[in-house]
Write a protein that holds these residues in place. Structure first.
Motif, PDB file in Angstrom:
ATOM      1  N   HIS A   1      -3.778  -4.451   1.645  1.00 26.28           N
ATOM      2  CA  HIS A   1      -3.450  -3.076   0.992  1.00 26.28           C
ATOM      3  C   HIS A   1      -4.508  -2.080   0.794  1.00 26.28           C
ATOM      4  O   HIS A   1      -4.587  -1.406  -0.158  1.00 26.28           O
ATOM      5  N   VAL A   2      -5.667  -2.033   1.618  1.00 29.55           N
ATOM      6  CA  VAL A   2      -6.707  -1.085   1.653  1.00 29.55           C
ATOM      7  C   VAL A   2      -6.430   0.055   1.986  1.00 29.55           C
ATOM      8  O   VAL A   2      -6.843   1.099   1.446  1.00 29.55           O
ATOM      9  N   GLY A   3      -5.524   0.318   3.137  1.00 32.20           N
ATOM     10  CA  GLY A   3      -5.222   1.525   3.350  1.00 32.20           C
ATOM     11  C   GLY A   3      -4.411   1.569   4.731  1.00 32.20           C
ATOM     12  O   GLY A   3      -3.670   0.544   4.904  1.00 32.20           O
ATOM     13  N   ILE A   4      -4.411   2.593   5.385  1.00 33.40           N
ATOM     14  CA  ILE A   4      -3.603   2.729   6.797  1.00 33.40           C
ATOM     15  C   ILE A   4      -4.514   2.402   7.815  1.00 33.40           C
ATOM     16  O   ILE A   4      -5.685   2.966   8.102  1.00 33.40           O
ATOM     17  N   GLY A   5      -4.425   1.306   8.826  1.00 33.03           N
ATOM     18  CA  GLY A   5      -5.294   0.910   9.907  1.00 33.03           C
ATOM     19  C   GLY A   5      -4.680   1.276  11.360  1.00 33.03           C
ATOM     20  O   GLY A   5      -3.545   1.349  11.662  1.00 33.03           O
ATOM     21  N   VAL A   6      -5.615   1.672  12.149  1.00 24.38           N
ATOM     22  CA  VAL A   6      -5.485   1.805  13.466  1.00 24.38           C
ATOM     23  C   VAL A   6      -5.714   0.366  14.235  1.00 24.38           C
ATOM     24  O   VAL A   6      -6.661  -0.101  14.182  1.00 24.38           O
ATOM     25  N   LEU A   7      -4.415  -0.130  14.572  1.00 25.26           N
ATOM     26  CA  LEU A   7      -4.502  -1.464  15.421  1.00 25.26           C
ATOM     27  C   LEU A   7      -3.727  -1.537  16.659  1.00 25.26           C
ATOM     28  O   LEU A   7      -2.862  -1.012  16.623  1.00 25.26           O
ATOM     29  N   PRO A   8      -3.924  -2.526  17.509  1.00 20.91           N
ATOM     30  CA  PRO A   8      -3.270  -2.672  18.747  1.00 20.91           C
ATOM     31  C   PRO A   8      -1.902  -3.224  18.344  1.00 20.91           C
ATOM     32  O   PRO A   8      -1.730  -4.073  17.450  1.00 20.91           O
ATOM     33  N   ASP A   9      -0.651  -2.620  19.054  1.00 24.36           N
ATOM     34  CA  ASP A   9       0.464  -3.025  18.758  1.00 24.36           C
ATOM     35  C   ASP A   9       0.928  -4.639  19.374  1.00 24.36           C
ATOM     36  O   ASP A   9       2.022  -4.914  18.551  1.00 24.36           O
ATOM     37  N   TYR A  10       0.095  -5.341  19.799  1.00 22.80           N
ATOM     38  CA  TYR A  10       0.370  -6.732  20.055  1.00 22.80           C
ATOM     39  C   TYR A  10       0.319  -7.536  18.820  1.00 22.80           C
ATOM     40  O   TYR A  10       0.925  -8.587  18.784  1.00 22.80           O
ATOM     41  N   LEU A  11      -0.177  -6.992  17.945  1.00 25.82           N
ATOM     42  CA  LEU A  11      -0.028  -7.761  16.368  1.00 25.82           C
ATOM     43  C   LEU A  11       1.209  -7.760  15.748  1.00 25.82           C
ATOM     44  O   LEU A  11       1.356  -8.697  14.825  1.00 25.82           O
TER      45      LEU A  11
ATOM     46  N   VAL B   1       3.113   3.449  10.614  1.00 26.59           N
ATOM     47  CA  VAL B   1       3.278   4.427   9.904  1.00 26.59           C
ATOM     48  C   VAL B   1       3.079   5.653  11.087  1.00 26.59           C
ATOM     49  O   VAL B   1       2.483   5.342  12.182  1.00 26.59           O
ATOM     50  N   LEU B   2       3.937   6.722  10.926  1.00 24.68           N
ATOM     51  CA  LEU B   2       3.970   7.737  11.776  1.00 24.68           C
ATOM     52  C   LEU B   2       4.138   7.497  13.100  1.00 24.68           C
ATOM     53  O   LEU B   2       3.439   7.171  14.000  1.00 24.68           O
ATOM     54  N   PRO B   3       5.404   6.860  13.502  1.00 22.00           N
ATOM     55  CA  PRO B   3       5.767   6.436  14.654  1.00 22.00           C
ATOM     56  C   PRO B   3       5.497   7.270  15.986  1.00 22.00           C
ATOM     57  O   PRO B   3       5.220   6.635  17.006  1.00 22.00           O
ATOM     58  N   GLU B   4       5.548   8.248  15.817  1.00 22.71           N
ATOM     59  CA  GLU B   4       5.224   9.486  17.001  1.00 22.71           C
ATOM     60  C   GLU B   4       3.443   9.496  17.146  1.00 22.71           C
ATOM     61  O   GLU B   4       3.119  10.010  18.420  1.00 22.71           O
ATOM     62  N   ILE B   5       2.723   8.881  16.611  1.00 22.49           N
ATOM     63  CA  ILE B   5       1.349   8.908  16.838  1.00 22.49           C
ATOM     64  C   ILE B   5       0.959   7.692  17.332  1.00 22.49           C
ATOM     65  O   ILE B   5       1.190   6.585  16.784  1.00 22.49           O
ATOM     66  N   GLU B   6       0.380   7.486  18.610  1.00 24.08           N
ATOM     67  CA  GLU B   6      -0.097   6.475  19.168  1.00 24.08           C
ATOM     68  C   GLU B   6      -1.091   6.841  20.097  1.00 24.08           C
ATOM     69  O   GLU B   6      -1.182   7.875  20.738  1.00 24.08           O
ATOM     70  N   SER B   7      -2.027   5.695  20.661  1.00 26.53           N
ATOM     71  CA  SER B   7      -2.974   6.055  21.758  1.00 26.53           C
ATOM     72  C   SER B   7      -2.276   5.968  23.163  1.00 26.53           C
ATOM     73  O   SER B   7      -0.851   5.719  23.018  1.00 26.53           O
ATOM     74  N   ASN B   8      -3.150   6.445  24.273  1.00 24.19           N
ATOM     75  CA  ASN B   8      -2.549   6.273  25.388  1.00 24.19           C
ATOM     76  C   ASN B   8      -2.217   4.750  25.800  1.00 24.19           C
ATOM     77  O   ASN B   8      -3.121   4.119  25.110  1.00 24.19           O
ATOM     78  N   GLU B   9      -1.577   4.411  26.719  1.00 27.99           N
ATOM     79  CA  GLU B   9      -1.528   2.862  27.196  1.00 27.99           C
ATOM     80  C   GLU B   9      -2.826   2.506  27.744  1.00 27.99           C
ATOM     81  O   GLU B   9      -3.540   3.071  28.477  1.00 27.99           O
ATOM     82  N   VAL B  10      -3.145   1.151  27.304  1.00 28.76           N
ATOM     83  CA  VAL B  10      -4.265   0.292  27.652  1.00 28.76           C
ATOM     84  C   VAL B  10      -3.667  -0.911  28.468  1.00 28.76           C
ATOM     85  O   VAL B  10      -3.026  -1.738  27.897  1.00 28.76           O
ATOM     86  N   PRO B  11      -4.136  -1.068  29.579  1.00 32.09           N
ATOM     87  CA  PRO B  11      -3.810  -2.143  30.452  1.00 32.09           C
ATOM     88  C   PRO B  11      -4.698  -3.391  30.131  1.00 32.09           C
ATOM     89  O   PRO B  11      -5.751  -3.147  29.953  1.00 32.09           O
ATOM     90  N   VAL B  12      -3.971  -4.757  30.080  1.00 36.96           N
ATOM     91  CA  VAL B  12      -4.816  -5.840  29.713  1.00 36.96           C
ATOM     92  C   VAL B  12      -4.714  -6.666  30.899  1.00 36.96           C
ATOM     93  O   VAL B  12      -3.691  -7.011  31.596  1.00 36.96           O
TER      94      VAL B  12
ATOM     95  N   TYR C   1       0.756  -1.109  -0.112  1.00 36.16           N
ATOM     96  CA  TYR C   1       0.108   0.218   0.028  1.00 36.16           C
ATOM     97  C   TYR C   1       0.925   1.411  -0.069  1.00 36.16           C
ATOM     98  O   TYR C   1       0.623   2.171  -0.762  1.00 36.16           O
ATOM     99  N   LEU C   2       2.108   1.157   0.822  1.00 35.30           N
ATOM    100  CA  LEU C   2       2.706   2.381   0.943  1.00 35.30           C
ATOM    101  C   LEU C   2       3.463   2.740  -0.501  1.00 35.30           C
ATOM    102  O   LEU C   2       3.699   3.785  -0.840  1.00 35.30           O
ATOM    103  N   ASP C   3       3.771   1.642  -0.975  1.00 33.88           N
ATOM    104  CA  ASP C   3       4.742   1.624  -2.162  1.00 33.88           C
ATOM    105  C   ASP C   3       3.643   2.505  -3.154  1.00 33.88           C
ATOM    106  O   ASP C   3       4.186   3.363  -4.250  1.00 33.88           O
TER     107      ASP C   3
END
Length: 299
Positions: free
Chosen positions: A233-243, A253-264, A171-173
């Motif tokens: 390759h549909v687009g840029i997705g918001v996903l949990p980092d454990y994947l 993508v955009l490593p400086e952008i992330e959510s607040n920490e979520v405890p499991v 997708y990024l290419d």
């Protein structure tokens, strides 16, 4: 028929809300169930149900009795579980609840290992965003994206996660790699709607991203669907980092952008502390979390 049997039939009717459905569960005819309910009402000197065309509605005495029979049923379930548990052998049913995303993308792919270890274990996996009531025994074990607030629960923090932006290299290419937040505008964002039940930090991140006036969006009501969009390759997705452990080809993508920490957290009722099935499942999940945390070169 003894009064205990009448109480058992009453509980089934109150739980099902129907004489017919209760009869199906109990393998009794509707008329047999109805006779026992009437006999119980006569012995108690009160009416337990209001009957109308749409079904049965419990009276106030009926609700009081149902609360008592429900408490007895929970205790019987717990006692039965303890009796069935063996010091040497793990078997029987274990009801586990977690979110659709964590269950489909992380837990289910690992269960083959658990079943290899305990082939007689039966898992009833309930995937939903609704928080099931563990003390009321809606489930035996829960994995939740927040610390449980209910009393009488044993809880264990498993890990902390963050929601981040990922895409496929293909997708990024094709569409280019954004280097700052405003570069998202011409891209397609794959995410859950902020109004979809999810952790608040994930919803907040999505709201911020949607404010960038992205050209196109794909809204999916769970992270499994978002993942499918990203790896196809549909687009840029918001996903949990454990994947990233199981899907190492995801490109952040955009490593400086992330959510607040979520405890499991993993949690289960205090009364199941001695259950071999619960302990086996807990230990298995903890082992898999530790495996996931190891550096890539150790895998």
């Amino acid at each position: 028929m003894k009064d205990w049997d009448k109480l058992r039939i009453f509980h089934a009717v109150a739980d099902a809300g129907s004489l017919t459905h209760a009869g199906d569960v109990l393998h009794l005819s509707q008329s047999a169930v109805s006779r026992q309910i009437r006999a119980l009402e006569e012995s108690l000197g009160t009416t337990l149900f209001h009957r109308h065309a749409r079904g049965l509605i419990m009276t106030e005495p009926g609700e009081m009795l149902f609360e008592a029979t429900r408490s007895i049923a929970r205790k019987l379930d717990t006692t039965s579980a303890r009796i069935r548990d063996s010091e040497e052998h793990v078997f029987g049913e274990l009801r586990v609840t977690t979110t659709t995303g964590f269950g489909t993308m992380w837990l289910v792919p690992r269960l083959a290992k658990l079943f290899t270890r305990y082939p007689d274990l039966k898992i009833d996996l309930m995937l939903e965003e609704r928080v099931l009531d563990l003390p009321m025994r809606e489930a035996d074990v829960a994995i939740r994206m927040k610390e449980p607030s209910q009393a009488d629960l044993i809880r264990r923090r498993l890990l902390n996660i963050r929601m981040r932006l990922y895409a496929s290299q293909t997708y990024l290419d094709q569409a280019g790699s954004p280097t700052e937040l405003t570069d998202l505008a011409p891209h397609r964002l794959i995410c859950q709607s902020p109004t979809t039940p999810q952790v608040s930090s994930g919803a907040a991140l999505v709201q911020m991203l949607l404010a960038q006036n992205v050209a196109s969006t794909l809204m999916v009501n769970n992270y499994f669907g978002v993942l499918q969009g990203v790896i196809n390759h549909v687009g840029i997705g918001v996903l949990p980092d454990y994947l990233t452990h199981d899907f190492p080809h995801l490109v952040r993508v955009l490593p400086e952008i992330e959510s607040n920490e979520v405890p499991v957290f993993l949690a289960f009722p205090e009364e199941l502390r001695g259950s071999r099935r619960v302990s086996a499942f807990r230990d298995f999940v903890l082992e898999e979390i530790q495996q996931m945390r190891r550096p890539a070169e150790d895998d």
